[in-house]
Every structure is written in C-alpha cells, then in structure tokens.
Design a protein around this motif. Sequence first.
Motif, PDB file in Angstrom:
ATOM      1  N   GLY A 141      31.194  44.199  20.430  1.00 26.69           N
ATOM      2  CA  GLY A 141      31.376  44.412  18.999  1.00 26.69           C
ATOM      3  C   GLY A 141      30.487  43.509  18.166  1.00 26.69           C
ATOM      4  N   GLY A 142      30.135  43.974  16.986  1.00 22.98           N
ATOM      5  CA  GLY A 142      29.332  43.166  16.075  1.00 22.98           C
ATOM      6  C   GLY A 142      27.958  42.815  16.593  1.00 22.98           C
ATOM      7  N   GLY A 143      27.390  43.674  17.437  1.00 19.76           N
ATOM      8  CA  GLY A 143      26.061  43.409  17.987  1.00 19.76           C
ATOM      9  C   GLY A 143      26.059  42.444  19.161  1.00 19.76           C
ATOM     10  N   ARG A 144      27.228  42.024  19.635  1.00 24.02           N
ATOM     11  CA  ARG A 144      27.325  41.107  20.763  1.00 24.02           C
ATOM     12  C   ARG A 144      27.335  41.873  22.082  1.00 24.02           C
ATOM     13  NH1 ARG A 144      32.605  37.986  19.978  1.00 24.02           N
ATOM     14  NH2 ARG A 144      33.291  40.128  19.545  1.00 24.02           N
ATOM     15  N   ARG A 145      26.961  41.183  23.158  1.00 27.71           N
ATOM     16  CA  ARG A 145      26.993  41.764  24.498  1.00 27.71           C
ATOM     17  C   ARG A 145      27.976  40.974  25.355  1.00 27.71           C
ATOM     18  NH1 ARG A 145      25.469  46.645  24.656  1.00 27.71           N
ATOM     19  NH2 ARG A 145      25.079  46.475  26.881  1.00 27.71           N
ATOM     20  N   GLU A 146      28.665  41.685  26.262  1.00 30.45           N
ATOM     21  CA  GLU A 146      29.653  41.050  27.130  1.00 30.45           C
ATOM     22  C   GLU A 146      29.342  41.384  28.583  1.00 30.45           C
ATOM     23  OE1 GLU A 146      34.497  40.497  27.313  1.00 30.45           O
ATOM     24  OE2 GLU A 146      33.654  42.228  26.254  1.00 30.45           O
ATOM     25  N   TYR A 147      29.551  40.385  29.466  1.00 32.09           N
ATOM     26  CA  TYR A 147      29.263  40.540  30.887  1.00 32.09           C
ATOM     27  C   TYR A 147      30.454  40.030  31.690  1.00 32.09           C
ATOM     28  CZ  TYR A 147      24.569  40.659  28.866  1.00 32.09           C
ATOM     29  OH  TYR A 147      23.471  40.956  28.092  1.00 32.09           O
ATOM     30  N   TYR A 148      30.879  40.816  32.685  1.00 34.86           N
ATOM     31  CA  TYR A 148      31.985  40.435  33.562  1.00 34.86           C
ATOM     32  C   TYR A 148      31.420  40.047  34.925  1.00 34.86           C
ATOM     33  CZ  TYR A 148      35.224  42.666  30.252  1.00 34.86           C
ATOM     34  OH  TYR A 148      35.945  43.015  29.136  1.00 34.86           O
ATOM     35  N   GLY A 149      31.522  38.780  35.288  1.00 38.04           N
ATOM     36  CA  GLY A 149      31.047  38.297  36.580  1.00 38.04           C
ATOM     37  C   GLY A 149      32.214  37.921  37.469  1.00 38.04           C
ATOM     38  N   ALA A 150      32.548  38.787  38.433  1.00 34.26           N
ATOM     39  CA  ALA A 150      33.717  38.561  39.288  1.00 34.26           C
ATOM     40  C   ALA A 150      33.375  37.666  40.468  1.00 34.26           C
ATOM     41  CB  ALA A 150      34.261  39.899  39.779  1.00 34.26           C
ATOM     42  N   HIS A 151      34.315  36.753  40.794  1.00 39.38           N
ATOM     43  CA  HIS A 151      34.135  35.862  41.945  1.00 39.38           C
ATOM     44  C   HIS A 151      34.829  36.405  43.184  1.00 39.38           C
ATOM     45  CE1 HIS A 151      34.545  32.574  38.600  1.00 39.38           C
ATOM     46  NE2 HIS A 151      33.494  33.341  38.418  1.00 39.38           N
ATOM     47  N   THR A 152      36.054  36.917  42.992  1.00 43.19           N
ATOM     48  CA  THR A 152      36.824  37.491  44.093  1.00 43.19           C
ATOM     49  C   THR A 152      37.971  38.300  43.503  1.00 43.19           C
ATOM     50  OG1 THR A 152      37.901  37.060  46.219  1.00 43.19           O
ATOM     51  CG2 THR A 152      38.408  35.539  44.419  1.00 43.19           C
ATOM     52  N   GLN A 153      38.724  38.960  44.390  1.00 41.63           N
ATOM     53  CA  GLN A 153      39.799  39.839  43.915  1.00 41.63           C
ATOM     54  C   GLN A 153      40.912  39.918  44.961  1.00 41.63           C
ATOM     55  OE1 GLN A 153      39.523  44.284  44.097  1.00 41.63           O
ATOM     56  NE2 GLN A 153      39.248  44.096  41.875  1.00 41.63           N
ATOM     57  N   TYR A 154      42.158  39.945  44.477  1.00 38.14           N
ATOM     58  CA  TYR A 154      43.328  40.069  45.351  1.00 38.14           C
ATOM     59  C   TYR A 154      44.206  41.221  44.858  1.00 38.14           C
ATOM     60  CZ  TYR A 154      42.148  35.586  47.431  1.00 38.14           C
ATOM     61  OH  TYR A 154      41.507  34.576  48.095  1.00 38.14           O
ATOM     62  N   ARG A 155      44.975  41.794  45.778  1.00 36.83           N
ATOM     63  CA  ARG A 155      45.883  42.880  45.424  1.00 36.83           C
ATOM     64  C   ARG A 155      47.062  42.362  44.611  1.00 36.83           C
ATOM     65  NH1 ARG A 155      44.311  43.998  50.731  1.00 36.83           N
ATOM     66  NH2 ARG A 155      43.361  46.064  51.014  1.00 36.83           N
ATOM     67  N   VAL A 156      47.516  43.145  43.662  1.00 37.23           N
ATOM     68  CA  VAL A 156      48.837  42.958  43.064  1.00 37.23           C
ATOM     69  C   VAL A 156      49.763  43.903  43.816  1.00 37.23           C
ATOM     70  CG1 VAL A 156      50.269  43.390  41.028  1.00 37.23           C
ATOM     71  CG2 VAL A 156      48.095  42.187  40.791  1.00 37.23           C
ATOM     72  N   THR A 157      50.819  43.362  44.426  1.00 34.94           N
ATOM     73  CA  THR A 157      51.666  44.147  45.323  1.00 34.94           C
ATOM     74  C   THR A 157      52.994  44.565  44.691  1.00 34.94           C
ATOM     75  OG1 THR A 157      52.551  42.100  46.255  1.00 34.94           O
ATOM     76  CG2 THR A 157      50.661  43.105  47.379  1.00 34.94           C
ATOM     77  N   ALA A 158      53.421  43.889  43.636  1.00 38.36           N
ATOM     78  CA  ALA A 158      54.679  44.246  42.988  1.00 38.36           C
ATOM     79  C   ALA A 158      54.696  43.654  41.591  1.00 38.36           C
ATOM     80  CB  ALA A 158      55.882  43.730  43.790  1.00 38.36           C
ATOM     81  N   VAL A 159      55.450  44.309  40.708  1.00 41.53           N
ATOM     82  CA  VAL A 159      55.609  43.780  39.358  1.00 41.53           C
ATOM     83  C   VAL A 159      57.011  44.117  38.855  1.00 41.53           C
ATOM     84  CG1 VAL A 159      54.700  45.854  38.200  1.00 41.53           C
ATOM     85  CG2 VAL A 159      54.580  43.637  37.050  1.00 41.53           C
ATOM     86  N   GLU A 160      57.601  43.165  38.173  1.00 38.08           N
ATOM     87  CA  GLU A 160      58.833  43.397  37.422  1.00 38.08           C
ATOM     88  C   GLU A 160      58.450  43.239  35.951  1.00 38.08           C
ATOM     89  OE1 GLU A 160      61.925  40.758  38.696  1.00 38.08           O
ATOM     90  OE2 GLU A 160      61.494  41.117  40.819  1.00 38.08           O
ATOM     91  N   ALA A 161      58.607  44.311  35.183  1.00 37.45           N
ATOM     92  CA  ALA A 161      58.159  44.301  33.793  1.00 37.45           C
ATOM     93  C   ALA A 161      59.233  44.885  32.901  1.00 37.45           C
ATOM     94  CB  ALA A 161      56.860  45.104  33.654  1.00 37.45           C
TER      95      ALA A 161
END
Length: 200
Positions: A141-161
Amino acid sequence: MTRSKFHGEIYGMGTSSGTRIVVGNWTRSPLGTFTDVMVEFENGHRLLLAPDDEVREFVSATYTFDETILTPVSFERLPDGSREVQAGRLDLRIQTGRITPLGVLLKLVPTAISTAPWFCTLTDPIARVALRGVRTRGSAGGGRREYYGAHTQYRVTAVEASWDGKNLGSLTRVTPPVRFGFGSTPQAPSVTYITTTIDD
C-alpha cells in the motif's frame, strides 16, 4: 528508501464455522514486540485486533479490513507446547506438530538468503503455483513493497477457538483464502517462522 523488518511467526488456520484466523507474533520489529490478529468470518467480514494505535495504524495501512478493534492481545507459550492467544472477544489455543516438508527445505537455505528481498522476488512465482494463494512479494500500500522471507514451517494440528464465548468449531484448511492483502497463508494450517521486509 526506508526498510523495515519484522521478525516473528505467522499462524494461519481455518475453523469449521467458516472463520479463518491469522495470528502474527512479532518478537523484533520497528514497533517493538507485539501480537496482532486478523480474522475473516464466514460472511467475508475482515477484522483486525490490534494492541495499540501504532500497530493498528501501521497494519491498516498495509492490509485491508472492514473493521479494526483496539484491544489487549496476549500470546503465551504453554508448558505442553501449545500457544494461547487472547484478543478481546477472541480466545485461541493452538497446538503445533511436526515440521512440514516445506519447512525442511526452508531450513536448508541460509537465513540471510531466504529473507533477502531479491530471493523473495525469485520465489514468488514458485509459491503461487506450489502453495495456492501464497505470495512472497507484493504491494504493502502507498507505493510500498512487502517481502515474506520464511525460515521454516510447522503444522498446526489442533485449535480451540471461540468468539464471544461461542465455539468456532474444529480445525480446517484456510479455504477460501483470506483477503487481507496480496496473499493468503498456506491452505494447510501451519505456523511459518518469517522475516517480513517492507520497503517504503
């Protein structure tokens, strides 16, 4: 050009009520340490839960919401390995599991490379194909640029919401994709450890 870096983790999950939830827990950033929560309800209403005005203004300038609410937002790692998030009318308990195959691959790339904007630019076309809805670069937004640099990832196995004390249902995939910005979280519920770079 001003470059801002946010270091932390992003949790993306859906529930059987049709609600999709994205939690950003940021351990180092220009705004200090904070947690914010983005919620998209089954009817498409997009909500930001922010802990203070500074976070609300910055996040609202970067992403699109139908409503923003200022409320205390807490993030706690519990002894059993789960995470507890409280944000006003929203209560979450998130359980994580094993590293994903993508997480294994990401760990092979040195962090200095995986978080670099040039690398995020290179991986964006791959992410679009391999992970439906996911982008690693785009407009902030507003002429800005965004970059997502991921290091690692794990599963989400359950949620109580719950919202206002009402159970939002069991864990599901993030479908349809959330519509806060130029990209969604992965469809499979997960937590991605990430450095977000914004060039102004």
